[in-house]
Each structure stands twice: as structure tokens, then as C-alpha cells.
Design a protein around this motif. Structure first.
Motif, PDB file in Angstrom:
ATOM      1  N   GLU A  35      -9.833  -2.876   4.293  1.00  7.81           N
ATOM      2  CA  GLU A  35      -9.667  -3.734   3.119  1.00  7.81           C
ATOM      3  C   GLU A  35      -8.236  -4.227   2.941  1.00  7.81           C
ATOM      4  N   ALA A  36      -7.395  -3.991   3.928  1.00  8.15           N
ATOM      5  CA  ALA A  36      -5.995  -4.402   3.813  1.00  8.15           C
ATOM      6  C   ALA A  36      -5.862  -5.908   3.627  1.00  8.15           C
ATOM      7  N   HIS A  37      -6.803  -6.674   4.201  1.00 13.23           N
ATOM      8  CA  HIS A  37      -6.750  -8.129   4.095  1.00 13.23           C
ATOM      9  C   HIS A  37      -8.006  -8.682   3.408  1.00 13.23           C
ATOM     10  N   SER A  38      -8.650  -7.865   2.605  1.00  7.40           N
ATOM     11  CA  SER A  38      -9.847  -8.297   1.891  1.00  7.40           C
ATOM     12  C   SER A  38      -9.481  -9.286   0.790  1.00  7.40           C
ATOM     13  N   ARG A  39     -10.501  -9.945   0.269  1.00  2.10           N
ATOM     14  CA  ARG A  39     -10.266 -10.891  -0.831  1.00  2.10           C
ATOM     15  C   ARG A  39      -9.658 -10.192  -2.047  1.00  2.10           C
ATOM     16  N   GLU A  40     -10.167  -9.002  -2.323  1.00  2.00           N
ATOM     17  CA  GLU A  40      -9.656  -8.273  -3.480  1.00  2.00           C
ATOM     18  C   GLU A  40      -8.171  -7.965  -3.331  1.00  2.00           C
ATOM     19  N   THR A  41      -7.772  -7.461  -2.164  1.00  2.00           N
ATOM     20  CA  THR A  41      -6.369  -7.114  -1.939  1.00  2.00           C
ATOM     21  C   THR A  41      -5.497  -8.358  -1.968  1.00  2.00           C
ATOM     22  N   GLN A  42      -5.937  -9.416  -1.322  1.00  2.00           N
ATOM     23  CA  GLN A  42      -5.156 -10.647  -1.297  1.00  2.00           C
ATOM     24  C   GLN A  42      -5.019 -11.252  -2.690  1.00  2.00           C
ATOM     25  N   ALA A  43      -6.098 -11.225  -3.461  1.00  2.00           N
ATOM     26  CA  ALA A  43      -6.046 -11.773  -4.827  1.00  2.00           C
ATOM     27  C   ALA A  43      -5.056 -10.983  -5.673  1.00  2.00           C
ATOM     28  N   PHE A  44      -5.061  -9.646  -5.511  1.00  2.00           N
ATOM     29  CA  PHE A  44      -4.110  -8.825  -6.257  1.00  2.00           C
ATOM     30  C   PHE A  44      -2.678  -9.165  -5.860  1.00  2.00           C
ATOM     31  N   GLN A  45      -2.407  -9.200  -4.569  1.00  2.00           N
ATOM     32  CA  GLN A  45      -1.051  -9.448  -4.095  1.00  2.00           C
ATOM     33  C   GLN A  45      -0.533 -10.811  -4.545  1.00  2.00           C
ATOM     34  N   GLN A  46      -1.374 -11.822  -4.417  1.00  2.00           N
ATOM     35  CA  GLN A  46      -0.935 -13.163  -4.798  1.00  2.00           C
ATOM     36  C   GLN A  46      -0.618 -13.250  -6.283  1.00  2.00           C
ATOM     37  N   ARG A  47      -1.513 -12.697  -7.118  1.00  3.11           N
ATOM     38  CA  ARG A  47      -1.273 -12.770  -8.559  1.00  3.11           C
ATOM     39  C   ARG A  47      -0.094 -11.894  -8.957  1.00  3.11           C
ATOM     40  N   TRP A  48       0.010 -10.716  -8.353  1.00  6.39           N
ATOM     41  CA  TRP A  48       1.091  -9.787  -8.678  1.00  6.39           C
ATOM     42  C   TRP A  48       2.448 -10.409  -8.357  1.00  6.39           C
ATOM     43  N   GLN A  49       2.570 -10.991  -7.196  1.00  7.24           N
ATOM     44  CA  GLN A  49       3.845 -11.583  -6.796  1.00  7.24           C
ATOM     45  C   GLN A  49       4.156 -12.833  -7.611  1.00  7.24           C
ATOM     46  N   SER A  50       3.128 -13.576  -8.017  1.00  4.35           N
ATOM     47  CA  SER A  50       3.367 -14.751  -8.862  1.00  4.35           C
ATOM     48  C   SER A  50       3.895 -14.361 -10.235  1.00  4.35           C
ATOM     49  N   LEU A  51       3.629 -13.132 -10.647  1.00 11.40           N
ATOM     50  CA  LEU A  51       4.125 -12.618 -11.931  1.00 11.40           C
ATOM     51  C   LEU A  51       5.486 -11.955 -11.798  1.00 11.40           C
ATOM     52  N   GLY A  52       6.069 -12.013 -10.605  1.00 12.77           N
ATOM     53  CA  GLY A  52       7.374 -11.408 -10.389  1.00 12.77           C
ATOM     54  C   GLY A  52       7.315  -9.959  -9.978  1.00 12.77           C
ATOM     55  N   GLY A  53       6.117  -9.441  -9.684  1.00 12.01           N
ATOM     56  CA  GLY A  53       5.981  -8.045  -9.275  1.00 12.01           C
ATOM     57  C   GLY A  53       6.359  -7.850  -7.814  1.00 12.01           C
TER      58      GLY A  53
END
Length: 627
Positions: free
Chosen positions: A386-404
Motif C-alpha cells: 500500500e506504499a503507493h496506493s490511492r489512500e497513501t497518495q491522497a494522504f501525502q498530497q493533501r498533507w504536504q499541501s497543508l505544509g505538513g
């Protein structure tokens, strides 16, 4: 294959009025303190700061106040914080010191620190001088306080504050205030609302509570809602909603898999739809005919056309992603509420609406919730698959867009490699090596406790229940028990794992209101269908599809409005995709309860009963539907 369910047909759009009438929610707005100098609106923050620093010390405060107001209005949070620090060093008048508390409260809310905002607004000096503030500043005190109370889970107190300030508001402000009152009360159960209703002597507040109770109990009957709530005039948007509700589909078609590998899913959605249908009928509503078609028995586009030819004015379904995608090339004569979302970047055709329980929506929202908790450096724990699953990618993209910042990852192949992955991600081997090095230097054994890395303040784990129950104890074992741990609804089967779920203590996760809250309808389903807990989240989807289809055009027309559903708080975006806002839950003593619920606060003690019963709901997410 076609299955007919004949029912009386009359004014179908009224079937869910109460649920939507009170739950139509507007976007929260931040009140603004007007600058003390008219020129502030035409100058940027730096120009105001330059003027302040060019003035004598005792003349700087007005310019700094204007600069702080402009910085806050334009969301320059760090700049506003620096300005307020400078203001704090000045010799202010008593009234200026009181006014500064408004800026401190607004800054705290922008930084997601509602408790700090409440402390500023409860300042004794501010309250003593309240009548010396301008009318706008006085309403700002209440509006900011209402926002802070809502953010800390004190929903009834937030609504009270907004009802209290209403006489001071302009006509332009009333609609937004009504939206926020309804938004706050929607978070309370019918039992809580009734308890508050029995206690309050404030007539306007009783009127709002009457509306809220009617919406919860009468499920969609606008006429019954307005008759019950005799003490409260319906706000303009609700009246508008009622007017559009005159549209009446005479027949609904359900396109669901009733055979094949997805039959269990389709049957759960169907049964949830009809559970809501019969509940509405029990409330005295007159309903339309419903026909159910097996979507596994024919081409989906042809089945849609067959349903239309046989009289359907609205079609609900299908449930499979690939089937939904087929409608992107079609002209749809009647609205289609698809129960999944196609992977298609192009604009959908007119009349196609998509309502999905997509897991990636949960992880993206979870990133927002973690950021709201003021976390910035997260450790991601997931399986290698699941390292490149939709769930993981969605989390990473949103998290980084928030400055995380993703400070580290722990990827594991199986249960056996889980401990090694977490241990390595926390830098425990490096800490142990340092201890050995010290022993070698001293040439003797020493008592040494390894330390985890300190640049992590939170954990996001994408795991199923069995995995999650291993991950949390391992974090505790490797000196990371103090970290806030977040996950999705995947970790919770919906009806509790007894003693096993104690291993998930304090883990926070996204979840549907249907799972966390009790209702008579849910209890009826569980009683009538003992196996319903296996698909209970899909029952919730069926209920929400019943509640949504009469209001698709209304939600589209009243842009930005939201409705409280069983699968979450629902809104319709520009692409006609239903967006779901989930609740944040927390595991406590083996039971799932809403997170952030101030159980020990006087005005919220009555919520204890509902939280204790939250674990009785059920369901699991099944990925087959998404593939």
C-alpha cells in the motif's frame, strides 16, 4: 431481471425535508475588526508597519492594530503573530488592551487553537469594557466565541452564543448566522436536543431546538417540520429549498447488483434505501413508486435506458466504478445518482451525480484533521503493498499541501517484519548503537534506555484491525506511546472487538456518523437483519441515497450548502460529486467514541449516554467495489 416495489406516489421531494431543512449548512465566515484608520484598507501591512515605526512609541498602537487586522484578514498568520507580540510590549490604554484580545482570539482560531481563543475572549478586562466597544466589536466577541466553542465540540453552547448575538446582527449577517446555528445543532442527537429543549427558558433557543428535533425525528417532512417548530421562522434558504421541493419524480429506479460477487453489497444498499423509505412512510409521508433492477444481469447503459422507458424519473446506481465510467459518453435524460465515482478527469455529462465511499477521501480528510490538531511531522506506517496506493497518495498530497512534513515511513511486508520496520523508523537501532559506543568508551556496562527520534509528533497508519492492534502496542514498546496516532475507519469493524480493541487505546480515526451514533432506524435494521453488521456502512449509503435523490437539483442550486447524512456531512461540488465530511473518532476503553467531545464540561455532560453506546453500530469497507 426487474423487481417491482409498488408504493404510493405523491410529492416525493418531501421525503427528506427535515434531514436537509435543518442540516443545510453555510460556510463559516471570520468576523473582521474594522481598522481604526480608514487608510488601512488601501495600504498593505508593511506600509502600516513602516508608519508605526516612524511614529513615537506612544503613537504606534493605532497603526499596529490596523496592520494586525489586515494581516489576519489576509491570513498572514505569522506576520500577525509578530505584530501582536510588538503590541504587547507597548503601553496600552485599558480599552486598547481589551481590544487586543479580539486579535489574539482571531489569531488563535487561524492557528487551530480554539481553547486559547476562548481564554482570550474570557479575559476579565475585555468583559468589563464590553459596552465601550463598537457594535461591530461586540458582535465579533460573540461570533469568535461561537467559532471557538464549535471547534472544541461545545455545539449547544456555540448555538446559544449565536442566538444570543442575533439581535445585534445586520440583515446581511443573519443568513450566515442561521447556517451556523443549524450546523452546530446538527451535531447533536435527538435525545441531546430534547434534553436541552427541556432545560432552556430562552424562547428563540427553544424555537431552534424545535426545528432541530423535528428535523431529526420527522425525516424529510418539511410541512411537519415547520408545523412543529412554531416558535421559529424558517430562514430564507430553507424556504427556498422548500420551494424547489415541489419537483416530484413519480418513480425511482435502483440499479444494484443482486446476483454475482457483489450481491451482498447491492442487497445492503437496497435494504438501507427501503429501511429509510418505510421509516418515512411510518412518519406519514406519501412516497413514489420504486423499481429495483439487477445491474449484474445486463449492460448498465441499456438497463438505465430500460428503467427510463418504464417510467423512472430518477435512477440510483450502479455500484461498480467501471459501470459508472460508461455513462460519461452518454446523454442522460433523467438524473442518475451513481453510487461510486469514475476515474475520469473530464467533466461529467449533465444529470450524472456521483456518491462514493472512496477510501482515499478518508485519508485526504484525515490529513486535514491531523493538521487541525497542530501536528506537522508525521510518521507513515503502511504495508509495502500500500506504499503507493490511492489512500497513501491522497494522504501525502493533501498533507504536504497543508505544509505538513512526512518525517519518516515504516513499510512492512508481513506481520513478522512489522516490529523491525517500526523500530527502524523510530531510529531505535541508532540509539542502541550509541549506548554500546558509550559502554565501549567507559569499558563497563551501563544502564541505558534507548530513545526514539524526536522530530516526529504524530503517526498515520494505514492498516486493518489485526495490523492496527499490533502497531499501537509496538509504538508504545519503542518509546513512542506519547505520539498521537491516526488512521481510517478501516481499523474498526463497526461493532467493536471487545478486549482486542483495547490495544487501539487513544487511536483516532475517521468514521461515519451512522457507526458512532445511535438511532432507532439502525436498531431496527440490526434487529431485523442479524447479519447486517457485515455491510452496515453500505446500509448507511442506501439511507443517504434515499435522502439525497430528491435534493440533487436543490443542492446544486444552493451552492455551498451541506446536509447531515448517515455517511457524513454531504455537499455537492461543481463536478456533481458528493463530498463527505466524516467525524473523527477515538478508541477509549475498547469502544469507539467521537473525538474532541468535552465530556467533562457542564453543558455537554448529557452527551455521555450516546457516546457509551457508539460501538454497537457495524460494517466493513470492501475494496472490491472500488476496483
Amino acid at each position: 431481471m426487474k423487481i417491482d416495489y409498488a408504493h404510493a406516489h405523491h410529492n416525493l421531494c418531501r421525503t427528506i425535508g427535515a434531514l436537509l431543512t435543518l442540516a443545510l449548512l453555510g460556510c463559516s465566515s471570520t468576523p473582521s475588526v474594522p481598522p481604526t484608520h480608514a487608510e488601512a484598507a488601501n495600504n498593505n501591512v508593511q506600509q502600516l508597519l513602516d508608519k508605526a515605526h516612524a511614529s513615537a512609541i506612544d503613537a504606534r498602537a493605532p497603526y499596529l492594530f490596523d496592520a494586525a487586522a489586515l494581516a489576519l484578514q489576509t491570513k498572514q498568520t505569522q506576520t500577525a503573530e509578530q505584530i501582536l507580540r510588538e503590541i504587547d510590549t507597548l503601553k496600552l490604554t485599558t480599552l486598547q488592551r481589551a481590544r487586543s484580545k479580539l486579535f489574539i482570539a482571531r489569531l488563535a482560531l487561524q492557528q487551530n487553537k480554539p481553547e486559547q481563543a476562548l481564554n482570550a475572549l474570557q479575559d476579565r478586562q475585555l468583559l468589563q469594557l464590553l459596552d465601550q466597544l463598537t457594535a461591530t466589536e461586540q458582535t465579533d466577541v460573540s461570533s469568535l466565541r461561537a467559532q471557538a466553542l464549535y471547534a472544541t465540540g461545545k455545539y449547544f453552547a456555540s448555538a446559544q452564543e449565536r442566538v444570543f448575538v442575533e439581535p445585534l446582527l445586520s440583515d446581511a449577517q443573519l443568513q450566515s448566522n442561521h447556517d451556523e446555528i443549524r450546523r452546530a445543532l446538527t451535531n447533536l442527537s435527538a435525545a441531546e436536543l430534547q434534553r436541552y429543549r427541556d432545560k432552556t427558558n430562552n424562547e428563540p433557543m427553544r424555537g431552534w431546538l424545535d426545528l432541530a428535533i423535528a428535523a431529526k425525528e420527522n425525516r424529510g417532512n418539511i410541512q411537519m417540520t415547520t408545523t412543529t417548530a412554531t416558535n421559529q421562522t424558517l430562514p430564507a434558504d430553507v424556504i427556498a429549498f422548500n420551494g424547489v421541493a415541489a419537483e416530484q419524480p413519480k418513480q425511482i429506479a435502483l440499479l444494484l447488483p443482486l446476483s454475482g460477487k457483489l450481491a451482498g453489497f447491492g442487497e445492503a444498499v437496497r435494504d438501507g434505501f427501503f429501511a429509510a423509505w418505510y421509516e418515512a412512510q411510518r412518519q406519514g409521508e406519501q412516497l413514489s413508486d420504486v423499481r429495483v433492477y439487477d445491474s449484474d444481469s445486463a449492460g448498465i447503459v441499456q438497463l438505465y435506458q430500460q428503467a427510463v422507458d418504464e417510467g423512472a424519473n430518477v435512477v440510483i446506481g450502479p455500484l461498480e466504478k467501471l459501470q459508472v465510467a460508461q455513462f460519461y459518453t452518454q446523454t442522460l435524460p433523467v438524473p442518475l445518482l451513481a453510487l461510486n465515482r469514475a476515474d475520469n478527469a473530464q467533466a461529467p455529462p449533465t444529470n450524472l451525480y456521483q456518491f462514493s465511499l472512496a477510501p482515499e477521501d478518508e485519508t485526504a480528510q484525515l490529513a486535514e484533521l491531523i493538521a487541525k490538531d497542530n501536528r506537522r511531522n508525521v510518521l507513515v506506517i503502511a504495508s509495502e503493498d500500500e506504499a503507493h496506493s490511492r489512500e497513501t497518495q491522497a494522504f501525502q498530497q493533501r498533507w504536504q499541501s497543508l505544509g505538513g512534513n512526512i518525517a519518516g515511513t515504516a513499510l512492512y511486508r508481513d506481520q513478522q517484519s512489522l516490529s523491525t520496520a517500526i523500530r527502524g523508523a523510530l531510529n531505535i537501532p541508532r540509539s542502541e548503537a550509541r549506548g554500546k559506543e558509550i559502554e565501549n568508551i567507559l569499558n563497563r556496562n551501563i544502564e541505558f534506555t534507548p530513545h526514539r527520534r524526536r522530530d516526529i509528533d504524530s503517526v498515520f497508519m494505514l492498516a486493518k484491525p489485526a495490523q492496527a492492534r499490533s502497531i499501537k502496542p509496538l509504538l508504545n514498546f519503542y518509546y513512542a506511546g506519547d505520539l498521537a496516532v491516526y488512521s481510517t475507519s478501516r481499523i474498526y469493524n463497526g461493532y467493536g472487538g471487545g478486549a482486542l480493541d483495547r490495544d487501539l487505546e487513544k487511536v483516532r480515526f475517521t468514521e461515519m456518523p451512522w457507526v458512532l451514533q445511535q438511532s432507532s432506524l439502525k436498531q431496527q435494521i440490526l434487529t431485523a437483519q442479524p447479519n447486517a453488521k457485515i455491510y452496515l456502512r453500505l446500509y448507511a449509503m442506501g439511507i443517504d441515497s434515499f435522502n439525497l435523490y430528491p435534493r440533487l437539483h436543490q443542492l446544486e442550486a444552493l451552492n455551498g450548502k451541506r446536509v447531515a447524512g448517515q455517511t457524513g456531512t454531504l455537499a455537492l461540488d461543481a463536478q456533481h460529486i458528493v463530498q463527505r465530511e466524516l467525524l473523527l473518532a477515538e478508541m477509549r476503553n475498547g469502544a469507539a467514541v467521537p473525538y474532541g467531545n468535552p465530556m467533562n464540561n457542564t453543558d455537554d455532560n448529557s452527551r455521555r449516554d450516546e457516546n457509551n453506546s457508539a460501538r454497537e453500530s457495524a460494517g466493513v469497507w470492501q475494496e472490491q467495489i472500488q476496483n
